[in-house]
Scaffold this active site. Structure first.
Site, PDB file in Angstrom:
ATOM      1  N   TYR A 110     -15.702 -16.101  77.519  1.00 17.25           N
ATOM      2  CA  TYR A 110     -17.090 -16.279  77.944  1.00 17.25           C
ATOM      3  C   TYR A 110     -17.855 -17.348  77.163  1.00 17.25           C
ATOM      4  O   TYR A 110     -19.026 -17.552  77.392  1.00 17.25           O
ATOM      5  CB  TYR A 110     -17.860 -14.963  77.966  1.00 17.25           C
ATOM      6  N   GLU A 115     -23.287 -13.560  84.080  1.00 21.22           N
ATOM      7  CA  GLU A 115     -21.914 -13.069  83.849  1.00 21.22           C
ATOM      8  C   GLU A 115     -21.904 -11.555  83.695  1.00 21.22           C
ATOM      9  O   GLU A 115     -22.954 -10.940  83.523  1.00 21.22           O
ATOM     10  CB  GLU A 115     -21.369 -13.674  82.538  1.00 21.22           C
ATOM     11  N   ASP A 174     -17.075  -4.234  78.864  1.00 22.31           N
ATOM     12  CA  ASP A 174     -17.167  -3.221  77.818  1.00 22.31           C
ATOM     13  C   ASP A 174     -15.849  -3.168  77.037  1.00 22.31           C
ATOM     14  O   ASP A 174     -14.989  -2.329  77.286  1.00 22.31           O
ATOM     15  CB  ASP A 174     -17.480  -1.865  78.463  1.00 22.31           C
ATOM     16  N   CYS A 176      -5.604  36.302  87.840  1.00 19.67           N
ATOM     17  CA  CYS A 176      -6.295  35.362  88.729  1.00 19.67           C
ATOM     18  C   CYS A 176      -7.733  35.835  88.943  1.00 19.67           C
ATOM     19  O   CYS A 176      -7.952  36.992  89.323  1.00 19.67           O
ATOM     20  CB  CYS A 176      -5.548  35.274  90.063  1.00 19.67           C
TER      21      CYS A 176
HETATM   22  N1  5U1 Z   1     -20.299 -12.325  79.347  1.00 21.63           N
HETATM   23  C1  5U1 Z   1     -20.632 -12.367  78.067  1.00 21.63           C
HETATM   24  N2  5U1 Z   1     -20.561 -11.344  77.229  1.00 21.63           N
HETATM   25  N3  5U1 Z   1     -20.965 -11.790  76.046  1.00 21.63           N
HETATM   26  C2  5U1 Z   1     -21.068 -11.169  74.842  1.00 21.63           C
HETATM   27  N4  5U1 Z   1     -21.069 -13.466  77.443  1.00 21.63           N
HETATM   28  C3  5U1 Z   1     -21.282 -13.118  76.179  1.00 21.63           C
HETATM   29  N5  5U1 Z   1     -21.711 -13.863  75.156  1.00 21.63           N
HETATM   30  C4  5U1 Z   1     -21.824 -13.281  73.966  1.00 21.63           C
HETATM   31  C5  5U1 Z   1     -21.508 -11.921  73.774  1.00 21.63           C
HETATM   32  C6  5U1 Z   1     -21.633 -11.285  72.442  1.00 21.63           C
HETATM   33  O1  5U1 Z   1     -22.261 -13.992  72.923  1.00 21.63           O
HETATM   34  C7  5U1 Z   1     -22.451 -15.409  73.181  1.00 21.63           C
HETATM   35  C8  5U1 Z   1     -23.788 -15.782  72.782  1.00 21.63           C
HETATM   36  C9  5U1 Z   1     -21.359 -16.138  72.533  1.00 21.63           C
END
Ligand code: 5U1
Length: 711
Positions: A228, A116, A120, A411
């Protein structure tokens, strides 16, 4: 309507609006036009105002933001919000893959990963009870976060009520809230105009916007969410892999990133990392790496955790987009329209793979806002293809030797006293073409591809022509002969020196001897003259654009050429006539009008158009015949632009609109053409499913070229 009917109508409006939002954001397939959504939204707002007891916590009207909160309330996470361990190179990645395989007692190649993007932004937890969003919280310290429910309800792509089948009784998801570059730019542009807080980067802007005590402010900021992780789910059995769980969340309306992939082995992971790194600059949002997670949930549980991060996941970080360096000096550059721009000269620093030694400082206000001094340690950001920017001064690193940046009053090129334009942050040199800097920029603009497209006449030669006083105005380009040009190209190269020579066509010739250079000079001069003389009949819009009139970009030039059949008609147009052209307002009309009333400009244009037989430049532009425009394949079509285009998307949109097309934001069955740039994602997929005509950028350029429109 009696009270019961009103209650029913409120219910119905809630349902319809949630459904429309789901189709718009999740399915990318709007059920109704925006105007219908707005109409129903207003109806619901009015009913809720009259009968406040009927307003639900999950009402779509919560999107505009609720009451101001005095403090963000602390919330304890049922499951702590973890952070991720990082790797920075292939060796560290291999070690992670190896550790994981050992931990699971399996072969490395047999373990499936979900790959994935590492967006940011800031992490967010959202809880739904019986499908209704009841709580959202920031990560905080991982155990205790801050309640941001009202703020999160304003984020357009987060469902307030889950849609689809088999809705769980309880659901907690985690994901990232972030800001798209376009929303970040709009926010900072607004801040510049209204002199409010400017954010250093989209992440800070996202954090500042989400943690607003007034959710109405959050609502205006344009935040986006990607889910995510499905943390907890009750009432519905979950699939056995992480990826399938994300797909299930998506089916309920939760947005997931379209670039997620599943695969096995360290090569898959490294290739995914490399591929996303090359795409990084063209994504419409910032990412700082990629994340790999063991896909099978049982395996995830088997691996467990180390302190505050899971052993089943890792972030493969990208090089930072912001680095510290020293501000060595500030130079002042004079642009084509005379605007004087301060440019920071920096101690060279590598930022995400590129050596940066200059950054724009925009204008006097920006220097004041940053409080920058020469000698300061500054944080420089380079993201995407945007010019590097100084985002902050590290005042703690000052040692007292720093000195003020003084803005010139005359200038730096021609010595004319500089003018501060009222109501504008810009300072301008009034020298016009008598200022060499403005002359160089005007000539460079005139010969550029979108303008008169004179190939080979690059910066160095233009500079030499101006220094030698051969070119004092754009029409002089047409009075140069091949021999003069060749001798000039030659004379610019040191006599007894062997050196690397970059030719105008950007080829690099190594160790060029004097003799070879002489031939190259002749060849180049021939090519330039041929290109110039072959372009004496440009489409009218190209000539108009080439003149470099303030506010007249490619698409405005096209609109003008469409409206005025000849340059004479345009030159004699009144302000009112100019204002009747699409997207030309009063200020631009005045610029155009004044440009053509200027005696010097009139004389230059007259010479450009005078036939060769009469000693003129012999330019005879081709008129844009209305029929040509009407015959375009874009006329009357509904078009969607997706992916990254090499030209500014709003300019392409405007061009297509000028050709009679309707440009919309999402693909539906009513879409006729999808123009797909690099890295096009779900919209392209959908267009393929619907059998919609897909055009890549090359095809678009080809179609526009048929109409003599450059892109
Ligand atoms: N894509 C993604 N970013 N991110 C950040 N997945 C993901 N998973 C995270 C974090 C902090 O923590 C998981 C272990 C839930």
């Amino acid at each position: 309507m009696d009270y019961e009917q009103i209650k029913q109508r409120v219910e119905e409006l809630n349902k319809l609006l949630h459904q429309y939002a789901y189709h718009y954001y999740s399915l990318d397939d709007p059920l109704v036009p925006d105007s219908e959504y707005d109409k129903l939204f207003k109806e619901l707002e009015a009913l809720e105002k009259e009968y406040p007891e009927l307003k639900k916590e999950s009402s779509p009207t919560m999107r505009v933001g609720g009451e101001i909160i005095s403090e963000l309330e602390p919330v304890t996470h049922r499951t702590p919000m973890l952070s991720l361990d990082n790797v920075f190179n292939r060796d560290e990645l291999s070690a992670f893959v190896n550790r994981t395989a050992t931990g699971l007692g399996k072969n490395e190649e047999d373990i499936e990963y979900c790959a994935e993007l590492k967006l940011d932004g800031l992490a967010l937890s959202i809880i739904y009870e019986n499908g209704i969003l009841v709580r959202a919280a920031t990560r905080g310290d991982g155990k205790i976060g801050e309640m941001v429910t009202a703020q999160v309800k304003t984020i357009g792509n987060i469902p307030l009520v889950l849609q689809g089948e088999n809705i769980p009784t309880y659901l907690e998801v985690r994901g990232e809230v972030f800001m798209l570059h376009k929303d970040f730019d709009a926010l900072n542009e607004y801040a510049r105009v209204h002199k409010t807080k400017i954010f250093a980067n989209p992440r800070n802007a996202a954090a500042g916007s989400l943690r607003q005590k007034d959710p109405k402010i959050t609502a205006k900021r344009g935040l986006t969410f990607n889910c995510y992780f499905v943390i907890e789910c009750e009432g519905v059995p979950l699939p056995e892999t992480h990826y399938e769980r994300l797909l299930l969340a998506r089916s309920w309306g939760l947005p997931i990133n379209p670039l997620i992939k599943v695969g096995k082995g360290v090569n898959f992971l490294q290739n995914y990392h490399d591929d996303i790194l090359t795409k990084r600059d063209s994504l419409p949002y910032d990412i700082d790496g990629v994340v790999f997670k063991v896909n099978n949930i049982k395996s995830q549980q088997e691996l467990g955790f180390i302190s505050r991060s899971p052993k089943f996941a890792i972030a493969h970080k990208f090089p930072a987009q912001e680095e510290l360096t020293k501000l060595l000096a500030v130079d002042f550059q004079v642009g084509r329209t005379g605007v004087v721009t301060p440019v920071a000269r920096l101690e060279p620093v590598r930022i995400s793979g590129v050596l940066v030694s200059n950054a724009t400082l925009h204008n006097k206000d920006e220097i004041k806002r940053l409080g920058a001094k020469i000698g300061d340690v500054v944080s420089v950001r380079r993201a995407g293809d945007v010019i590097p920017q100084i985002v902050r001064v590290i005042e703690e690193r000052r040692d007292g030797s720093e000195c003020e940046i003084l803005f010139p009053v005359i200038c730096p090129v021609c010595g004319s006293p500089l003018e501060q334009i009222p109501e504008e942050a810009a300072i301008r040199c009034p020298g016009g073409l008598s200022c060499k800097a403005q002359l160089i920029e005007s000539i460079n603009h005139y010969v550029s591809r979108d303008a008169m497209d004179i190939r080979g006449l690059g910066d160095t030669i233009v500079n030499a022509l101006i220094r030698a006083n051969i070119v004092k105005s754009i029409n002089d380009i047409y009075h140069i002969d091949e021999a003069t040009l060749a001798s000039l190209i030659l004379s610019d190269i040191p006599q007894n020196e062997e050196k690397e020579l970059v030719l105008e066509d950007e080829t690099l010739v190594k160790s060029v001897t004097k003799k070879k250079v002489r031939t190259l000079g002749k060849v180049n001069a021939k090519k330039i003259i041929a290109s110039r003389d072959n372009n004496l009949n440009p489409p009218l819009n190209k000539l108009i654009f080439a003149l470099g009139i303030r506010d007249v970009g490619v698409s405005t030039a096209f609109s003008l050429a469409k409206k005025f059949a000849s340059i004479d008609l345009l030159m004699n147009a009144s302000i009112a006539e100019l204002m009747s052209v699409d997207d030309i307002g009063i200020v631009s009309s005045e610029h155009i009008y004044n440009f053509f009333k200027d005696e010097h400009n009139k004389a230059v244009i007259a010479d450009l158009l005078r036939p060769l037989s009469e000693g003129g430049c012999g330019i005879s532009p081709k008129t844009l015949v209305q029929n040509e425009v009407r015959d375009s394949i874009f006329e009357g079509k509904t078009i969607v632009l997706t992916g990254t285009l090499s030209k500014d998307r709003s300019e392409v949109k405007e061009l297509l609109q000028n050709l009679g097309a309707k440009v919309t934001g999402s693909v539906s069955k009513a879409t006729d053409i999808v123009i797909a740039g690099a890295n096009a994602g779900s919209k392209l997929q959908k267009a393929t499913t619907y059998g919609i005509t897909i055009m890549d950028e090359d095809k678009l350029i080809e179609e526009l070229a048929k109409l003599n429109i450059p892109l």
